[in-house]
Design a protein around this motif. Sequence first.
Motif, PDB file in Angstrom:
ATOM      1  N   ASN A   1     102.983  65.343  49.637  1.00 58.33           N
ATOM      2  CA  ASN A   1     102.282  63.990  49.130  1.00 58.33           C
ATOM      3  C   ASN A   1     100.875  64.133  48.827  1.00 58.33           C
ATOM      4  OD1 ASN A   1     104.198  62.014  48.339  1.00 58.33           O
ATOM      5  ND2 ASN A   1     104.684  61.709  50.686  1.00 58.33           N
ATOM      6  N   TYR A   2      99.996  64.860  49.607  1.00 57.79           N
ATOM      7  CA  TYR A   2      98.676  64.890  49.629  1.00 57.79           C
ATOM      8  C   TYR A   2      97.918  66.171  49.601  1.00 57.79           C
ATOM      9  CZ  TYR A   2      99.714  60.120  51.545  1.00 57.79           C
ATOM     10  OH  TYR A   2     100.122  58.847  51.531  1.00 57.79           O
TER      11      TYR A   2
ATOM     12  N   ARG B   1     104.982  53.947  49.090  1.00 55.85           N
ATOM     13  CA  ARG B   1     104.130  52.943  48.810  1.00 55.85           C
ATOM     14  C   ARG B   1     104.664  52.222  47.730  1.00 55.85           C
ATOM     15  NH1 ARG B   1     102.315  55.927  52.742  1.00 55.85           N
ATOM     16  NH2 ARG B   1      99.995  55.657  53.463  1.00 55.85           N
TER      17      ARG B   1
ATOM     18  N   PRO C   1     112.156  66.415  54.785  1.00 57.13           N
ATOM     19  CA  PRO C   1     111.002  67.344  55.251  1.00 57.13           C
ATOM     20  C   PRO C   1     110.536  66.374  56.707  1.00 57.13           C
ATOM     21  CG  PRO C   1     110.258  65.496  53.733  1.00 57.13           C
ATOM     22  CD  PRO C   1     111.857  65.268  53.634  1.00 57.13           C
TER      23      PRO C   1
ATOM     24  N   ASP D   1     100.204  60.469  57.586  1.00 58.31           N
ATOM     25  CA  ASP D   1     100.297  59.240  56.812  1.00 58.31           C
ATOM     26  C   ASP D   1      99.581  58.252  57.195  1.00 58.31           C
ATOM     27  OD1 ASP D   1     100.681  58.436  54.220  1.00 58.31           O
ATOM     28  OD2 ASP D   1     102.977  58.731  54.311  1.00 58.31           O
TER      29      ASP D   1
ATOM     30  N   LEU E   1     106.163  66.190  54.794  1.00 57.35           N
ATOM     31  CA  LEU E   1     106.002  65.078  53.394  1.00 57.35           C
ATOM     32  C   LEU E   1     104.558  64.799  53.351  1.00 57.35           C
ATOM     33  CD1 LEU E   1     107.838  62.952  51.958  1.00 57.35           C
ATOM     34  CD2 LEU E   1     107.402  61.537  53.865  1.00 57.35           C
TER      35      LEU E   1
ATOM     36  N   ALA F   1     105.303  58.528  48.675  1.00 56.89           N
ATOM     37  CA  ALA F   1     104.622  58.074  50.077  1.00 56.89           C
ATOM     38  C   ALA F   1     105.225  56.829  50.482  1.00 56.89           C
ATOM     39  CB  ALA F   1     103.260  58.267  49.822  1.00 56.89           C
TER      40      ALA F   1
ATOM     41  N   GLU G   1     109.185  52.827  61.847  1.00 53.74           N
ATOM     42  CA  GLU G   1     107.816  52.501  62.359  1.00 53.74           C
ATOM     43  C   GLU G   1     107.257  51.231  62.095  1.00 53.74           C
ATOM     44  OE1 GLU G   1     104.670  55.687  62.694  1.00 53.74           O
ATOM     45  OE2 GLU G   1     103.852  54.110  61.200  1.00 53.74           O
TER      46      GLU G   1
ATOM     47  N   GLU H   1      98.322  50.768  49.701  1.00 52.12           N
ATOM     48  CA  GLU H   1      99.095  51.259  51.365  1.00 52.12           C
ATOM     49  C   GLU H   1     100.049  50.650  51.515  1.00 52.12           C
ATOM     50  OE1 GLU H   1      97.927  54.218  52.977  1.00 52.12           O
ATOM     51  OE2 GLU H   1      97.034  54.146  50.838  1.00 52.12           O
TER      52      GLU H   1
ATOM     53  N   GLY I   1     110.576  58.384  47.369  1.00 54.27           N
ATOM     54  CA  GLY I   1     110.336  57.535  48.571  1.00 54.27           C
ATOM     55  C   GLY I   1     111.216  57.568  49.639  1.00 54.27           C
ATOM     56  N   ARG I   2     112.432  58.229  49.237  1.00 57.14           N
ATOM     57  CA  ARG I   2     113.557  58.285  50.587  1.00 57.14           C
ATOM     58  C   ARG I   2     112.826  58.537  51.873  1.00 57.14           C
ATOM     59  NH1 ARG I   2     119.187  58.398  50.329  1.00 57.14           N
ATOM     60  NH2 ARG I   2     119.992  58.013  52.425  1.00 57.14           N
ATOM     61  N   TRP I   3     112.137  59.731  51.844  1.00 59.46           N
ATOM     62  CA  TRP I   3     111.838  60.308  53.195  1.00 59.46           C
ATOM     63  C   TRP I   3     110.636  59.478  53.992  1.00 59.46           C
ATOM     64  CZ3 TRP I   3     111.738  64.683  49.270  1.00 59.46           C
ATOM     65  CH2 TRP I   3     113.096  65.037  49.215  1.00 59.46           C
ATOM     66  N   ALA I   4     109.781  59.046  53.167  1.00 58.01           N
ATOM     67  CA  ALA I   4     108.598  58.104  53.751  1.00 58.01           C
ATOM     68  C   ALA I   4     109.351  57.048  54.283  1.00 58.01           C
ATOM     69  CB  ALA I   4     107.704  57.892  52.593  1.00 58.01           C
TER      70      ALA I   4
ATOM     71  N   GLU J   1     112.218  56.276  54.967  1.00 60.74           N
ATOM     72  CA  GLU J   1     113.274  56.451  56.460  1.00 60.74           C
ATOM     73  C   GLU J   1     112.362  56.363  57.537  1.00 60.74           C
ATOM     74  OE1 GLU J   1     115.251  59.957  55.919  1.00 60.74           O
ATOM     75  OE2 GLU J   1     116.902  59.077  54.509  1.00 60.74           O
ATOM     76  N   HIS J   2     111.343  56.941  57.373  1.00 64.31           N
ATOM     77  CA  HIS J   2     110.159  56.855  58.311  1.00 64.31           C
ATOM     78  C   HIS J   2     109.474  55.334  58.639  1.00 64.31           C
ATOM     79  CE1 HIS J   2     106.554  57.928  60.794  1.00 64.31           C
ATOM     80  NE2 HIS J   2     105.663  57.205  59.631  1.00 64.31           N
ATOM     81  N   TYR J   3     109.288  54.707  57.594  1.00 58.46           N
ATOM     82  CA  TYR J   3     108.617  53.450  57.761  1.00 58.46           C
ATOM     83  C   TYR J   3     109.813  52.587  58.075  1.00 58.46           C
ATOM     84  CZ  TYR J   3     104.401  54.997  55.893  1.00 58.46           C
ATOM     85  OH  TYR J   3     103.050  55.867  55.903  1.00 58.46           O
TER      86      TYR J   3
END
Lengths: 207, 941, 405, 92
Positions: free
Chosen positions: D41-42, B660, D32, C392, D37, B658, B850, B818, B840-843, B845-847
């Motif tokens: 994850n959840y 984190r 994804p 998320d 995702l 995720a 953002e 978080e 954690g790569r995909w998350a 990439e998103h962060y």
Amino acid sequence: MSLAFLSPVAADDVAIARSPMERMAKAAGAEFEVRDGWNVAVRYAGETAERTVAWADVSHLRKWEVEGQGGEFGVARREGDAWVCPLTSDRALVIGGAEPSPTALDVTCNYAALTILGPQARETIARFCALDLRPQHAPPHSFRPGSIARQPGMLVVEAEDRFLLLFGWATAEYMWTVVADAATPLGGRPAGIETIETIEATEDTDA
Amino acid sequence: MSRLPPQPGERIDRQSVLRFTFDGKPVEAFEGDTIGSALFAAGRRTFSRSFKYHRRRGLLCCAGQCPNCIVAVDGAPGVRACVEPVKEGMRVEHLNAQPGLELDVMRATDLVGTRFTPPGFYYKTFIRPRRLWPLYEKVLRHAAGLGVLRKEQADREWRTEYRRRHADVLVVGGGIAGVAAAKQAAAQGADVVLVDEGQVEPVPGVEALGRATALGYFDGMVPVWQGDTLHQIRAPAHVFATGAIEQPLVFAGNDLPGVMLSGGALRLLERYAVSPGTRAVVVSTNDRGLEAAARLHDAGVTIAAVADLRASATEATRALQTRGIAVLQNHTIVAAEGGKQVTRATLGGVEGGNGAAVGGNRAAGAGGNGAGAAAGAEVSFECDLVVVSGGFAPATSLLSQAGARTAYDEARGHFVLADLPPNVFAAGEVAGHADPDAAARSGERAGRQAAGGSPEDAADQPIEQAPTAVPPPVAGQTHGKCFACLCEDVTAKDIKLSIDEGYDSIELSKRYTTVTMGPCQGRMCQLASIRLMAQETGQSLQTVGTTTARPPYISVPMGALAGRPFQPAKRSAIHDRHRELGANIKWAGDWRRAYDYGDPQQEALAVHEAAGLIDVSTLGKLLVRGSEAGEFLDRLYPNRFSDLKPGRIRYGVISSDAGRIVDDGTICRIDEDTYYVTTTSSGAGAVEEWFSWWLADWQMDVRLTDFTQGLAAVNLAGPKAREILGALTDLDCSAEAFKYLDAKHATVAGVPCLILRIGFVGEVGYEIHFAAAHGEHVWDALMQAGREHGIRPFGLEPQRILRLQKMHILVGQDTDSESTPFSAAMPWIVKLDKDADFIGRWALEHYAQEEPAARLVGFTLGDGYVPTEGAVIIDALGAPAGQVTSARFSPVLDRVIGMAWVPAPLARDGATVAISDQGRTVSAHIQTRPFYDPEGEVLRS
Amino acid sequence: MLDIFRHRRMWRRQRDLKPAYDVVIIGGGSHGLAAAYYLQKDHGIRSVAVLEKRYIGSGAAGRNTTILRSNYKTPEGARFYDASVKLYENLGKELNFNLLFSQCGHLTLAHTDRAMFVMANRAEVNRLQGIDSRVIYPEEIKRLAPAMQVENPHATYPIMGALYHPPGGIIRHDAVVWGLARGADRGGVEIHQDTEVQSMERSNGRVTKIHTNRGTISAGHVLNCTAGWSTLICDMVGVPLPITTHILQACVTEPVKPLLDVVIVSSQMHVYISQTDRGEFLMGAEIEPWTTYRMQGTLNFLQEVTRHTLELFPQLERARLLRSWAGLCDLSPDYSPILGQTEVENFHVSAGWGTYGFKAAPIVGKTLAELVATNRTPDLIAPFAVERFYEDKLVSELAAAAVSH
Amino acid sequence: MSFLLTCPNCGTREVTDFGFGGEISARPTARPSLRELGEYNYFRRNVAGVQREWWFHRSGCRAWFIAERDTVTNEVLLTELPRGPGSPESVA
């Protein structure tokens, strides 16, 4: 770069290796001798052969992790002075004896160790450990990784009424406290390694 | 007073006299007496006052099942006097009566208060005004409670033990069936443990534990409480020969002292040679009650009357008749009367069928079963003892916990076992075999099966079902209170009222009236309350069902469950040195650590001015080996390690899928195939599990070994560090030869060490790792070598200051569940240009795209005020918008510095944020670069 | 006062299910009954059926340790639970049923610097939102809980301070269930016990039919208020949840005279302790880490909870443990609830409560009732939509020193 | 103590010997969407019935293994070592 830093072997014998239970043993009246670079509790004042249960600090036993050497789960092989204990299908823990191979990883200080011996040894261990150590279920040479006093540990049944407990080096003070607390009401007291050596010598003769 | 001449089989030793006190007065007993038998023999009839109405209660079951004789012994409440052996000098006191057992002012609640205290009365009262409820509550609180415990006790004083026992077969219950089962199982070669609440005869080849109670069944684990020991018995097969519990009858005055169960009366007589009374009325639903009448008669007790709820005579009836005692068939007891104890009992006729008791002037318990009034004159008898037997309910609690099902048996009038899970066996009366011979045979069979033998043994005969009892009645209430539940003072009327109010399932009624929730755990009252429920609602007893049997089976002292008090702690191999240096030692995760050595500010300054030494053995240390070790780490960390050169070190942050932050640490490449990974102290275990989890899934050529405990580590830092280290090693420690982020293997003070040059605290520093057995030696050598340079040991607290100066985040302090590397100001740690996937790569990439709501930054404060860690950053409206995670006074910078999560738009140099701290608002200046040596010149020098 | 002699039924006897209701609530616990109560009270919606598989309050509502508090870590959580405690304060009067709510004060002990940090943060977040919550130190802790060993030199976990929350306390859980049930019933709501939902039909993004063991019904709106079983109910209409189900256990001693007038929680020792008005010490611990639907307790729990309790109250060593029990908890990834609308238009959930559900009952009822009546998600629960797990954006009540109660 | 688990390396121990790793779920193999995702994850199946799940022998060999357990009864039907990439339980 070398992995020698993992080993408790000092150059030129300048440094004496110490067990994490050294002070507990000292407070209980141990006499020490330096053996193979280790300060070892060899005997206690007033120690006799008669005992209900006794515990001896044997943290100085060398331990190695060897790869490609599994074995029958739950059974420790005796190879020379060493116990070869299968951890997984291709990894074993070697306790005692000489370095098993140049590729073996020295994990001596990952595990502190106590030998618990005597007719009340099983009862003593039952106070803090849920492993099934009944003779028919855990005969000599049994190897049992599992929780010991709520900490990760391992146990080798060295002989009838003699058990080798391994546990994390950092938990040793706690473990000594627990074992002494359990054994004392059963008439237990600490023993030096001379006691263990005498018994082992007798066994070798018998064998 | 009531002691009889020697009785056959008595368990007292008349030669051995013990003395104890009851409420301060001396009492004599014989060895073998219980507190209850001794007090009864000495003339005591009232043993307790009831929970709610403070009514007198006397011995009833003499088997430790009912609440009537609960006393305190040597300050310990909850002791069942009727089964507790007398010990010389013990101090016994009554509970729940003021000023004394014989005169209890709270008795008023019974005499005048009853109509104000129906079940659940407190739900309906004290509602308005609300502010008065706390006052009422205070009164209620002080009225409740049985035992009195010490206000203060510094430490545990009672030594209790655990004992683990593995067995092949555990037999619970040492009666005829249990002993037979144990013998048979042992004969089959099984390792057998037998436990019983009372004395248990030795059985060859069996470990027999007497005065030991099985407390519950936890998936094959049965805890057994025996005095100071809690046995934890694990067996693959169990035989429950737990017997049956004699049930009381529900009638007016059924709680008076002098009303006794037949088993209780016989136990007093036979075991302790104490006469339970002089003149008895006996009321029974079964032969055993009648047999008790005969035994009492033979022992010299006058039998005034015997009532049998059944219509027809049996052998037992005839045995009484031969003694000249008439038996009133189809009769039951309507009321018992008396003051301090029973003085009179009234019998009346029974209507057949459902057996409702009838009196001259009422119809009792008119329920769906059509019980109606019938003629039957009431007859009264003077007596000082009423012996009752309402049948025997199988003690199925443990079996139920083991998964057995019960069903109501109309013929027997109680719940019987319907279905047993595999490897769980029942024998004897709990299985319906009351006859001694049948019980023994059922025990043998169960023992044989439990030991793995065949049930179809040739010698095995079908077991006769025991003779049945008629369902015992439930009486009405014209003569006074009929108690269904003695623990909680719940009457039959209370249960009826609860049903009228809509609490018409057994569980709801239980919760509303609290029936079955007292110390007897429902043993005395469950069946009666189910019957009442069935009668009132017109349901079958099967439909009403039973309440859940919850462990423990009997109430057990908390100390016995708790065992020894030790808490595991980890200590560094150098721990004793810290003790000797007077360190302030506290918990850090599951480690004991030195927080400081008395002066954290000076300790921090010493690192800047000379040198400091800190024990960092608690760091997690993992050796990662194998041909794919580099690739493995590349997959676990957002940055790269496969391109790290042997002998070099790189910082890494582990993130979850995720994105984190999970943990951080340094990774050193030792050789082509070997990496040495350090983690945070608190995260060591979790990181090892995390690594091995992914490894288990990916199955790469990688081997992990955890050296966290096996290696000691110290950090030597400060301008003099190079000199101090140089004195102890042949290694060239010059800045050119041993650069920042280099790792070297060398001997320090004769001990082989791995030396990492990292910027742990902002000064030139060396982290030295070596075998734990040399912990004190290396520490001592460094301290010795550093003495002339002004070295000081420093603890965690000065380390916090030093690290904060460098804005090194502390995972878990400055970050939370978080935080991402982007919000925590470490975007450079994430290498999204890596080809391969990583955790954690995909998350991430998103962060990376953002803007986070809040970012972690540094701040300074002007006026010397150190905000509390945890103080809140507020937005323009005064609402929480972030938090201070670290704050310290920095002695070297001479100002207050800290880190905080602030709204992202404010996360820039020169911005100002408002900190709200316990009512005070202060303004802080944001700083995004390290407070000390921002360019790292000192570090690299 | 006269009411205590008047033995009126609390709720009507169960009749046959009607073919259709405006609202069907699955689960007769504190949340389901509160939703029913507020639907009729605030919005006059009376065509409501509460379907309960066993008896009302048979799940978590009747098994929790009855602790109420609002000193949560996140602003969203603190605001939400504060609204709940405020409703609870007047609920007894409103229902004319004494819920035995004693706001005796709630202390969360801190044994490490790290825990003190978390307490300070919570206290400040709470204070800013008008919630009475502050950090106190051993002297004051001793005054509030004189029987506790606050300054024991042998303590494994020395007490450094505590988060003190005066309005926190305990309430009689069964009374909450019964009071709400009576209130809902008198407002026309039907409470059907022994009524199990076995399957549901969904078409065009709506729940169309509910099949029970007592017949099939339809509803304008369906609320899933089934805590530990919420996944299974959601499965019936194909709504995934980020939930795992675990057991949480509790136990009581035999009653003793009053020793402890406040609620004590120690997160590091995983124990919470209060003494009921009946005199029982009521103790709980952490959830078991493994998932399960089996409500059977463990011996390990009894051993740990007694050992830890005795560290704080050694004088309880001979007090007798009378009864223990287990209940199911529906744990969400961020320890905040999942509340409100789902992707199925007329199907709403109250789930993900972990160990906090009972504390939220009235506000859940009130906000879900508002959601159903107005078709608009109330602001108070907007942060708790299930969508946050797809986006998320968690509302994390997790802390290094996480506390359950 | 509660139910028992059999570590494929060490044998049968109390559940308190082990760490629980949760139900086995498949890690996405291709990039994804944010929603996918989040699901990975959840979201959990949380089945009432037989579940394949991860366990870690924390007090023993410190190896991860897979168990099939009925979450309604806690009966453990089998335990086995993971078989690596490509096997049904692989999350890679």
